[in-house]
Write a protein that holds these residues in place. Structure first.
Motif, PDB file in Angstrom:
ATOM      1  N   TYR A  93     -44.374  16.311  -7.721  1.00  0.00           N
ATOM      2  CA  TYR A  93     -45.158  17.442  -7.232  1.00  0.00           C
ATOM      3  C   TYR A  93     -45.673  18.309  -8.374  1.00  0.00           C
ATOM      4  N   GLU A  94     -44.898  18.412  -9.450  1.00  0.00           N
ATOM      5  CA  GLU A  94     -45.357  19.156 -10.631  1.00  0.00           C
ATOM      6  C   GLU A  94     -46.574  18.486 -11.266  1.00  0.00           C
ATOM      7  N   PHE A  96     -48.760  16.604  -9.629  1.00  0.00           N
ATOM      8  CA  PHE A  96     -49.869  16.859  -8.709  1.00  0.00           C
ATOM      9  C   PHE A  96     -50.432  18.266  -8.927  1.00  0.00           C
ATOM     10  N   ASP A  97     -49.528  19.236  -9.124  1.00  0.00           N
ATOM     11  CA  ASP A  97     -49.961  20.614  -9.374  1.00  0.00           C
ATOM     12  C   ASP A  97     -50.785  20.705 -10.649  1.00  0.00           C
ATOM     13  N   GLU A  98     -50.378  19.939 -11.670  1.00  0.00           N
ATOM     14  CA  GLU A  98     -51.103  19.955 -12.940  1.00  0.00           C
ATOM     15  C   GLU A  98     -52.500  19.363 -12.784  1.00  0.00           C
ATOM     16  N   ASN A 100     -54.232  19.348 -10.019  1.00  0.00           N
ATOM     17  CA  ASN A 100     -54.983  20.324  -9.217  1.00  0.00           C
ATOM     18  C   ASN A 100     -55.419  21.526 -10.041  1.00  0.00           C
ATOM     19  N   LYS A 101     -54.581  21.923 -10.988  1.00  0.00           N
ATOM     20  CA  LYS A 101     -54.888  23.076 -11.839  1.00  0.00           C
ATOM     21  C   LYS A 101     -56.022  22.763 -12.806  1.00  0.00           C
ATOM     22  N   PHE A 124     -46.619  22.240  -1.834  1.00  0.00           N
ATOM     23  CA  PHE A 124     -47.838  22.251  -2.635  1.00  0.00           C
ATOM     24  C   PHE A 124     -48.782  23.316  -2.081  1.00  0.00           C
ATOM     25  N   GLN A 125     -49.727  23.742  -2.912  1.00  0.00           N
ATOM     26  CA  GLN A 125     -50.650  24.809  -2.534  1.00  0.00           C
ATOM     27  C   GLN A 125     -52.039  24.303  -2.178  1.00  0.00           C
ATOM     28  N   TYR A 126     -52.336  23.058  -2.550  1.00  0.00           N
ATOM     29  CA  TYR A 126     -53.672  22.531  -2.295  1.00  0.00           C
ATOM     30  C   TYR A 126     -53.838  22.188  -0.819  1.00  0.00           C
TER      31      TYR A 126
END
Length: 354
Positions: A93-94, A96-98, A100-101, A124-126
């Motif tokens: 998940y980290e 994926f966050d990267e 997305n960022k 997740f936030q997306y």
């Protein structure tokens, strides 16, 4: 309304609801589907290829600036709780966050993670989508998981989830799905193919776990490669033939191995019985394959079918000249381009032949 007409009506509605994301020749996307992340136990189908997936994303796709599409069945919510999955695979998940960022991450739902839409606390936030469209010069690449092409699969999803959670898990039975049934695979693929031909679009699915490129099965792709290499033999200079002949020999050996397994004709013949080969259907395959990971890449105005594998599992590709795999740093992991084609050519062919 019969089942086929209802499915096509549902796909029409899915297409209309899909958000559009413009892409061009500078865009970079990788499309993964069917991770089926679990709790890290022996029942977790993602576990065997987890290191391969994590390193390919961390050390290849993120440094090269790829955006990402996660096309359904990312979490295995029919067998495990989201809380356990999120705790076990926090590193994933980290990553994926990267993505997305830094770029863009598009996540769609599949039949095994449908309940994500009702989860009050998602890891997740997306945003979560049913489907999406990548628009290349006004040409849509329609991305959805694929279960939407089966009325029965949508209606029986709860029953399947109950069976997996309370029967398959205690008995340590691996995840059995449409991916193990060639006739169900074919039915879903044929419907998506027909829908895409009628609407003159390219579609990308997962769900069946079977990689497809330009509507071709593996056997058909090998035949096309052999034919192409035979053409290249004509007019070669002295000394250039051995390399191509070695590649042809390797492809022939692989093709013979497919036929020797006595697979159903649906897996080795002309899948959709079209008069012309129309390249409308693509399938990214799965992250939980026995011989590694398959995915699709879009880069420099082309689309490619990619195989990531561990040298210990799939050494044969390192011995065959026709594939030329690329090693990931100093690891035992390799990236191999199985097929590649120009998007302009694909859409030209779709428009002319559909």
């Amino acid at each position: 309304m019969n089942e086929a007409k209802l499915v096509y009506k549902n796909l029409d509605e899915l297409f209309e609801r899909a958000p559009s994301f413009p892409i061009n020749k500078k865009s970079k996307f990788v499309i993964f589907s069917d991770l089926h992340m679990g709790d890290g136990s022996s029942k977790d189908d993602f576990l065997p290829n987890s290191n391969l997936f994590i390193q390919s994303v961390r050390d290849y796709y993120i440094p090269k600036g790829f955006s990402m599409v996660l096309n359904g069945d990312i979490e295995e919510l029919q067998r495990f709780s989201l809380k356990k999955i999120a705790k076990q695979w926090a590193e994933v998940y980290e990553l994926f966050d990267e993505v997305n960022k830094n770029n863009l991450l598009i996540k769609t739902v599949g039949n095994h993670d449908l309940t994500l839409v009702n989860e009050p606390e998602q890891p997740f936030q997306y945003e979560l989508y049913e489907s999406a469209k990548l628009m290349y010069k006004d040409n849509p690449i329609f991305i959805f998981h694929g279960h939407q092409a089966s009325k029965k699969y949508q209606k029986s999803n709860r029953l399947i989830g109950f069976t997996l959670k309370y029967i398959a898990n205690p008995l340590r039975i691996k995840n059995f799905s449409v991916a193990h049934d060639s006739r169900k695979q074919y039915k879903i693929e044929r419907r998506v193919y027909n829908y895409s031909v009628f609407n003159k679009i390219a579609s990308v699915i997962g769900h069946t776990h079977r990689p497809l490129f330009e509507s071709l099965s593996k056997a058909e792709r090998l035949k096309y490669k052999i034919e192409q290499l035979c053409r290249e033999l004509v007019g070669l200079k002295e000394g250039e033939e051995p390399l191509i002949l070695k590649s042809i020999k390797a492809y022939k050996k692989e093709l013979k191995a497919i036929y020797s397994k006595k697979l159903p004709i649906l897996e080795i013949g002309n899948l959709y019985h079209s008069i012309f080969h129309i390249p409308v259907l693509f399938n990214s395959g799965t992250v939980i394959g026995k011989r590694g990971i398959t995915c699709l890449e879009i880069e420099n105005g082309s689309i490619s079918l990619i195989h990531w594998f561990d040298q210990k599992t799939t050494e044969k590709y390192l011995r065959q000249t026709g594939y030329n795999p690329e090693q990931l740093g100093d690891t035992d992991f390799y990236r191999m381009v199985i097929n590649k084609e120009d998007l302009d050519y694909i859409f030209t062919r779709i428009k002319v032949l559909s």
